[in-house]
Design an enzyme around this catalytic site. Structure first.
Site, PDB file in Angstrom:
ATOM      1  N   ARG A   5       0.774  -1.245   0.000  1.00 10.90           N
ATOM      2  CA  ARG A   5       0.000   0.000   0.000  1.00 10.90           C
ATOM      3  C   ARG A   5       0.802   1.291   0.000  1.00 10.90           C
ATOM      4  NH1 ARG A   5      -4.895   0.076   4.094  1.00 10.90           N
ATOM      5  NH2 ARG A   5      -3.219  -0.144   5.595  1.00 10.90           N
ATOM      6  N   ASP A   6       2.139   1.258   0.073  1.00 19.82           N
ATOM      7  CA  ASP A   6       2.892   2.517   0.037  1.00 19.82           C
ATOM      8  C   ASP A   6       4.271   2.311  -0.572  1.00 19.82           C
ATOM      9  OD1 ASP A   6       3.152   5.268   0.340  1.00 19.82           O
ATOM     10  OD2 ASP A   6       3.941   5.118   2.381  1.00 19.82           O
ATOM     11  N   ILE A   7       4.292   1.755  -1.782  1.00 17.62           N
ATOM     12  CA  ILE A   7       5.562   1.561  -2.482  1.00 17.62           C
ATOM     13  C   ILE A   7       5.943   2.892  -3.116  1.00 17.62           C
ATOM     14  CG2 ILE A   7       6.720   0.323  -4.343  1.00 17.62           C
ATOM     15  CD1 ILE A   7       4.632  -1.949  -3.811  1.00 17.62           C
TER      16      ILE A   7
END
Length: 167
Positions: A33-35
């Site tokens: 969810r936060d690459i």
């Protein structure tokens, strides 16, 4: 680095390694969810996904949960983070930033210096993988991290052929 971008071969190496990590994560039923570039660290020269605080169960595309992630690396609305497709999009955007030196907001623009050459530049096969990963529709992206890794490996092979001296 020159032009604030990494060499194409290094981008491919990083992309393949991160696809393997994503593939493992997705096989566990989880999504990052936060690459983004700031969430990639290097341990003994190997890229690793960091900032694991937003990892959660994979959500269906229609799920209406909390909107988390980093603008520019999140898929276009109305799609939300928390899916395999959203992680693929984010990794594609990371590779765009690394190989072009440009901000995600400028996607899909590339610098003219990357495309002005007598022979096809090395970055074109990588660019095709990025364009697929960052398609607006999740259905048009790589179906999995394994599929994206295979596309990156094909690009790596194609680029290696550019580097071979003519017989």
């Amino acid at each position: 680095l020159r032009g604030r971008r990494l060499p194409v071969k290094e981008c491919l190496r990083i992309g393949i390694t991160l696809c393997e990590a994503l593939e493992f994560l997705h096989q566990q039923g989880m999504t990052h969810r936060d690459i983004k570039p700031q969430n990639i660290i290097f341990v003994n020269g190997q890229p690793k996904l960091a900032d694991l605080g937003l990892i959660t169960d994979i959500r269906p595309l229609e799920h209406q949960g909390t909107l988390v992630g980093t603008p520019g690396y999140m898929p276009p609305a109305p799609e939300r983070p928390g899916t395999v497709a959203a992680d693929i999009y984010a990794l594609g955007m990371v590779l765009y930033v690394l190989c072009t030196g440009r901000a995600p907001a400028l996607f899909p623009e590339v610098a003219t210096t990357l495309v002005q050459a007598e022979e096809p530049p090395e970055f074109l096969p990588l660019n095709q993988v990025i364009l697929t990963a960052c398609q607006p529709s999740p259905a048009d992206r790589h179906a999995s991290a394994a599929q994206m890794r295979a596309a990156l490996e094909t690009a790596q092979t194609t680029i290696a052929q550019f580097s071979r001296p003519a017989p």
